[in-house]
Design a protein around this motif. Structure first.
Motif, PDB file in Angstrom:
ATOM      1  N   PRO A  15       3.993 -11.411   5.844  1.00  0.00           N
ATOM      2  CA  PRO A  15       3.767  -9.970   5.655  1.00  0.00           C
ATOM      3  C   PRO A  15       4.034  -9.527   4.224  1.00  0.00           C
ATOM      4  O   PRO A  15       4.794 -10.175   3.493  1.00  0.00           O
ATOM      5  CB  PRO A  15       4.840  -9.361   6.574  1.00  0.00           C
ATOM      6  CG  PRO A  15       5.979 -10.320   6.458  1.00  0.00           C
ATOM      7  CD  PRO A  15       5.393 -11.684   6.234  1.00  0.00           C
ATOM      8  N   GLY A  16       3.448  -8.411   3.843  1.00  0.00           N
ATOM      9  CA  GLY A  16       3.749  -7.870   2.513  1.00  0.00           C
ATOM     10  C   GLY A  16       2.810  -6.749   2.154  1.00  0.00           C
ATOM     11  O   GLY A  16       1.961  -6.330   2.955  1.00  0.00           O
ATOM     12  N   SER A  17       2.979  -6.266   0.914  1.00  0.00           N
ATOM     13  CA  SER A  17       2.113  -5.210   0.415  1.00  0.00           C
ATOM     14  C   SER A  17       0.871  -5.816  -0.251  1.00  0.00           C
ATOM     15  O   SER A  17      -0.213  -5.237  -0.208  1.00  0.00           O
ATOM     16  CB  SER A  17       2.851  -4.346  -0.614  1.00  0.00           C
ATOM     17  OG  SER A  17       4.076  -3.916  -0.081  1.00  0.00           O
ATOM     18  N   LEU A  44       0.866  -4.595   5.137  1.00  0.00           N
ATOM     19  CA  LEU A  44       1.427  -3.393   5.754  1.00  0.00           C
ATOM     20  C   LEU A  44       0.585  -2.176   5.370  1.00  0.00           C
ATOM     21  O   LEU A  44       0.340  -1.931   4.194  1.00  0.00           O
ATOM     22  CB  LEU A  44       2.881  -3.187   5.286  1.00  0.00           C
ATOM     23  CG  LEU A  44       3.535  -1.887   5.765  1.00  0.00           C
ATOM     24  CD1 LEU A  44       3.739  -1.887   7.272  1.00  0.00           C
ATOM     25  CD2 LEU A  44       4.860  -1.656   5.056  1.00  0.00           C
ATOM     26  N   LYS A  49       3.524   4.831   0.732  1.00  0.00           N
ATOM     27  CA  LYS A  49       3.736   4.083  -0.518  1.00  0.00           C
ATOM     28  C   LYS A  49       2.448   4.119  -1.338  1.00  0.00           C
ATOM     29  O   LYS A  49       1.382   3.733  -0.846  1.00  0.00           O
ATOM     30  CB  LYS A  49       4.118   2.634  -0.180  1.00  0.00           C
ATOM     31  CG  LYS A  49       4.703   1.877  -1.358  1.00  0.00           C
ATOM     32  CD  LYS A  49       5.300   0.563  -0.880  1.00  0.00           C
ATOM     33  CE  LYS A  49       5.538  -0.386  -2.034  1.00  0.00           C
ATOM     34  NZ  LYS A  49       5.994  -1.698  -1.586  1.00  0.00           N
ATOM     35  N   PHE A  77      -1.176  -4.433   9.485  1.00  0.00           N
ATOM     36  CA  PHE A  77      -0.325  -3.968  10.587  1.00  0.00           C
ATOM     37  C   PHE A  77       0.371  -2.692  10.162  1.00  0.00           C
ATOM     38  O   PHE A  77       0.451  -2.379   8.979  1.00  0.00           O
ATOM     39  CB  PHE A  77       0.699  -5.044  10.998  1.00  0.00           C
ATOM     40  CG  PHE A  77       1.871  -5.202  10.051  1.00  0.00           C
ATOM     41  CD1 PHE A  77       1.732  -5.872   8.848  1.00  0.00           C
ATOM     42  CD2 PHE A  77       3.120  -4.670  10.366  1.00  0.00           C
ATOM     43  CE1 PHE A  77       2.807  -6.024   7.974  1.00  0.00           C
ATOM     44  CE2 PHE A  77       4.207  -4.819   9.503  1.00  0.00           C
ATOM     45  CZ  PHE A  77       4.038  -5.502   8.302  1.00  0.00           C
ATOM     46  N   GLY A  79       3.858  -0.043  11.634  1.00  0.00           N
ATOM     47  CA  GLY A  79       5.023  -0.067  12.531  1.00  0.00           C
ATOM     48  C   GLY A  79       5.908  -1.251  12.206  1.00  0.00           C
ATOM     49  O   GLY A  79       5.898  -1.759  11.082  1.00  0.00           O
ATOM     50  N   LEU A  80       6.634  -1.692  13.218  1.00  0.00           N
ATOM     51  CA  LEU A  80       7.598  -2.768  12.993  1.00  0.00           C
ATOM     52  C   LEU A  80       6.922  -4.124  12.875  1.00  0.00           C
ATOM     53  O   LEU A  80       6.069  -4.485  13.701  1.00  0.00           O
ATOM     54  CB  LEU A  80       8.591  -2.827  14.154  1.00  0.00           C
ATOM     55  CG  LEU A  80       9.772  -1.870  14.151  1.00  0.00           C
ATOM     56  CD1 LEU A  80      10.636  -2.124  15.385  1.00  0.00           C
ATOM     57  CD2 LEU A  80      10.602  -2.007  12.877  1.00  0.00           C
ATOM     58  N   LEU A  81       7.366  -4.878  11.892  1.00  0.00           N
ATOM     59  CA  LEU A  81       6.833  -6.226  11.702  1.00  0.00           C
ATOM     60  C   LEU A  81       7.073  -7.102  12.931  1.00  0.00           C
ATOM     61  O   LEU A  81       6.191  -7.862  13.351  1.00  0.00           O
ATOM     62  CB  LEU A  81       7.509  -6.838  10.455  1.00  0.00           C
ATOM     63  CG  LEU A  81       7.246  -8.300  10.182  1.00  0.00           C
ATOM     64  CD1 LEU A  81       5.758  -8.564   9.970  1.00  0.00           C
ATOM     65  CD2 LEU A  81       8.042  -8.752   8.965  1.00  0.00           C
ATOM     66  N   ARG A  95       8.598 -15.508   4.103  1.00  0.00           N
ATOM     67  CA  ARG A  95       8.815 -14.693   2.909  1.00  0.00           C
ATOM     68  C   ARG A  95       8.984 -15.636   1.725  1.00  0.00           C
ATOM     69  O   ARG A  95       9.581 -16.712   1.866  1.00  0.00           O
ATOM     70  CB  ARG A  95      10.061 -13.814   3.055  1.00  0.00           C
ATOM     71  CG  ARG A  95       9.938 -12.739   4.103  1.00  0.00           C
ATOM     72  CD  ARG A  95       8.993 -11.621   3.747  1.00  0.00           C
ATOM     73  NE  ARG A  95       9.546 -10.735   2.725  1.00  0.00           N
ATOM     74  CZ  ARG A  95       8.826  -9.810   2.091  1.00  0.00           C
ATOM     75  NH1 ARG A  95       7.528  -9.668   2.337  1.00  0.00           N
ATOM     76  NH2 ARG A  95       9.394  -9.034   1.200  1.00  0.00           N
ATOM     77  N   MET A 109      16.752  -7.860   5.483  1.00  0.00           N
ATOM     78  CA  MET A 109      15.548  -7.673   6.299  1.00  0.00           C
ATOM     79  C   MET A 109      15.468  -8.748   7.395  1.00  0.00           C
ATOM     80  O   MET A 109      15.145  -8.456   8.544  1.00  0.00           O
ATOM     81  CB  MET A 109      14.298  -7.729   5.399  1.00  0.00           C
ATOM     82  CG  MET A 109      13.065  -7.255   6.089  1.00  0.00           C
ATOM     83  SD  MET A 109      11.789  -6.828   4.903  1.00  0.00           S
ATOM     84  CE  MET A 109      11.081  -8.410   4.591  1.00  0.00           C
ATOM     85  N   MET A 112      17.900  -7.947  10.172  1.00  0.00           N
ATOM     86  CA  MET A 112      17.413  -6.826  10.977  1.00  0.00           C
ATOM     87  C   MET A 112      16.279  -7.302  11.895  1.00  0.00           C
ATOM     88  O   MET A 112      16.263  -6.991  13.093  1.00  0.00           O
ATOM     89  CB  MET A 112      16.935  -5.692  10.062  1.00  0.00           C
ATOM     90  CG  MET A 112      16.357  -4.516  10.809  1.00  0.00           C
ATOM     91  SD  MET A 112      17.487  -3.835  12.046  1.00  0.00           S
ATOM     92  CE  MET A 112      18.106  -2.423  11.192  1.00  0.00           C
ATOM     93  N   ASN A 113      15.378  -8.092  11.352  1.00  0.00           N
ATOM     94  CA  ASN A 113      14.271  -8.605  12.168  1.00  0.00           C
ATOM     95  C   ASN A 113      14.794  -9.478  13.310  1.00  0.00           C
ATOM     96  O   ASN A 113      14.292  -9.426  14.432  1.00  0.00           O
ATOM     97  CB  ASN A 113      13.273  -9.384  11.303  1.00  0.00           C
ATOM     98  CG  ASN A 113      12.409  -8.452  10.466  1.00  0.00           C
ATOM     99  OD1 ASN A 113      12.239  -7.275  10.814  1.00  0.00           O
ATOM    100  ND2 ASN A 113      11.885  -8.937   9.365  1.00  0.00           N
TER     101      ASN A 113
HETATM  102  O1  PNS Z   1       5.621  -7.111  -0.192  1.00  0.00           O
HETATM  103  P1  PNS Z   1       6.763  -6.273   0.289  1.00  0.00           P
HETATM  104  O2  PNS Z   1       6.532  -4.823  -0.055  1.00  0.00           O
HETATM  105  O3  PNS Z   1       8.090  -6.790  -0.198  1.00  0.00           O
HETATM  106  O4  PNS Z   1       6.786  -6.373   1.913  1.00  0.00           O
HETATM  107  C1  PNS Z   1       7.729  -5.688   2.682  1.00  0.00           C
HETATM  108  C2  PNS Z   1       7.362  -5.736   4.182  1.00  0.00           C
HETATM  109  C3  PNS Z   1       5.969  -5.210   4.407  1.00  0.00           C
HETATM  110  C4  PNS Z   1       7.443  -7.157   4.679  1.00  0.00           C
HETATM  111  C5  PNS Z   1       8.423  -4.871   4.944  1.00  0.00           C
HETATM  112  O5  PNS Z   1       8.526  -3.617   4.329  1.00  0.00           O
HETATM  113  C6  PNS Z   1       8.078  -4.670   6.424  1.00  0.00           C
HETATM  114  O6  PNS Z   1       8.103  -5.591   7.192  1.00  0.00           O
HETATM  115  N1  PNS Z   1       7.766  -3.418   6.805  1.00  0.00           N
HETATM  116  C7  PNS Z   1       7.430  -3.044   8.167  1.00  0.00           C
HETATM  117  C8  PNS Z   1       8.560  -2.276   8.847  1.00  0.00           C
HETATM  118  C9  PNS Z   1       9.626  -3.257   9.271  1.00  0.00           C
HETATM  119  O7  PNS Z   1       9.467  -3.914  10.272  1.00  0.00           O
HETATM  120  N2  PNS Z   1      10.713  -3.402   8.460  1.00  0.00           N
HETATM  121  C10 PNS Z   1      11.723  -4.431   8.622  1.00  0.00           C
HETATM  122  C11 PNS Z   1      12.808  -4.057   9.558  1.00  0.00           C
HETATM  123  S1  PNS Z   1      13.648  -2.619   9.080  1.00  0.00           S
END
Ligand code: PNS
Length: 182
Positions: A15-17, A44, A49, A77, A79-81, A95, A109, A112-113
């Motif tokens: 995942p990412g931007s 995402l 953003k 996607f 919402g939540l990853l 990652r 992160m 949390m995931n």
């Molecule tokens: O390329 P990035 O911006 O570092 O990617 C960040 C990303 C998209 C992986 C992260 O912000 C994400 O997973 N966002 C979705 C919401 C989510 O599930 N956040 C993590 C738990 S709080």
């Protein structure tokens, strides 16, 4: 007679931007493809953003850069990853890790995931050393002021950056002309 089940496909989400995709991302994707049967690059959709490229442009650049690899999928996607990972039956979230500075936020992160979905593992892959200093933001900043980022991004991304930043296009054309007349 016991039926032998085909081995389960092991899917990972990256995942990412990806605003935009860099050679560092490409390096991570290639490494992930060596480990997993399928890798889904998931952009995402984040209206809050401000991005340089639209989601559709980013999708297209990634598709063009990985033309023809059937193990690689590109998707978006919101919402939540972890919800997306669950929906795709993914076993891992990939990652890229560049330097110690990435560690703290990635660690937070990942934990949390894991709290939200204990059956998906975060897998950190080290980029090749030559990409250790690259990021989408630093590349955008250099490109905006005409800095030559040619060997830091795939060709389709370079073309799109040249469209966005006329100074970059001008500088790269000048370099080409100079090389041609030498
Ligand atoms: O390329 P990035 O911006 O570092 O990617 C960040 C990303 C998209 C992986 C992260 O912000 C994400 O997973 N966002 C979705 C919401 C989510 O599930 N956040 C993590 C738990 S709080």
């Amino acid at each position: 007679m016991r039926m032998r089940m085909p081995p389960k496909k092991r899917t990972a989400i990256y995942p990412g931007s990806f605003d935009p995709l860099t050679n560092g991302h490409m390096d991570v994707i290639q490494r992930a493809l060596e480990i997993f049967d399928e890798v889904i690059v998931a952009i995402l959709r984040n209206p809050s953003k401000k991005a340089l490229f639209s989601t559709e442009e980013r999708l297209e650049m990634i598709r063009q850069s990985f033309n023809g690899n059937s193990a690689l999928k590109v998707d978006t996607f919101d919402g939540l990853l972890v919800d997306y990972a669950r929906m795709k039956h993914a076993v891992a979230i990939i990652r890229g890790m560049r330097a110690i500075s990435d560690f703290e936020s990635e660690f937070q992160m990942a934990l949390m995931n894991r709290k939200l979905h204990k059956d998906v593992q975060s897998v950190f892959l080290m980029t090749g050393l030559r990409w250790i200093f690259t990021s989408s933001s630093i590349i955008k900043e250099a490109a905006q002021f005409g800095g030559d980022i040619s060997d830091m991004v795939p060709k389709p991304v370079k073309r799109k950056l040249m469209e966005k930043f006329p100074l970059l296009a001008e500088n790269l054309h000048q370099t080409q002309t100079k090389q041609g007349t030498r």
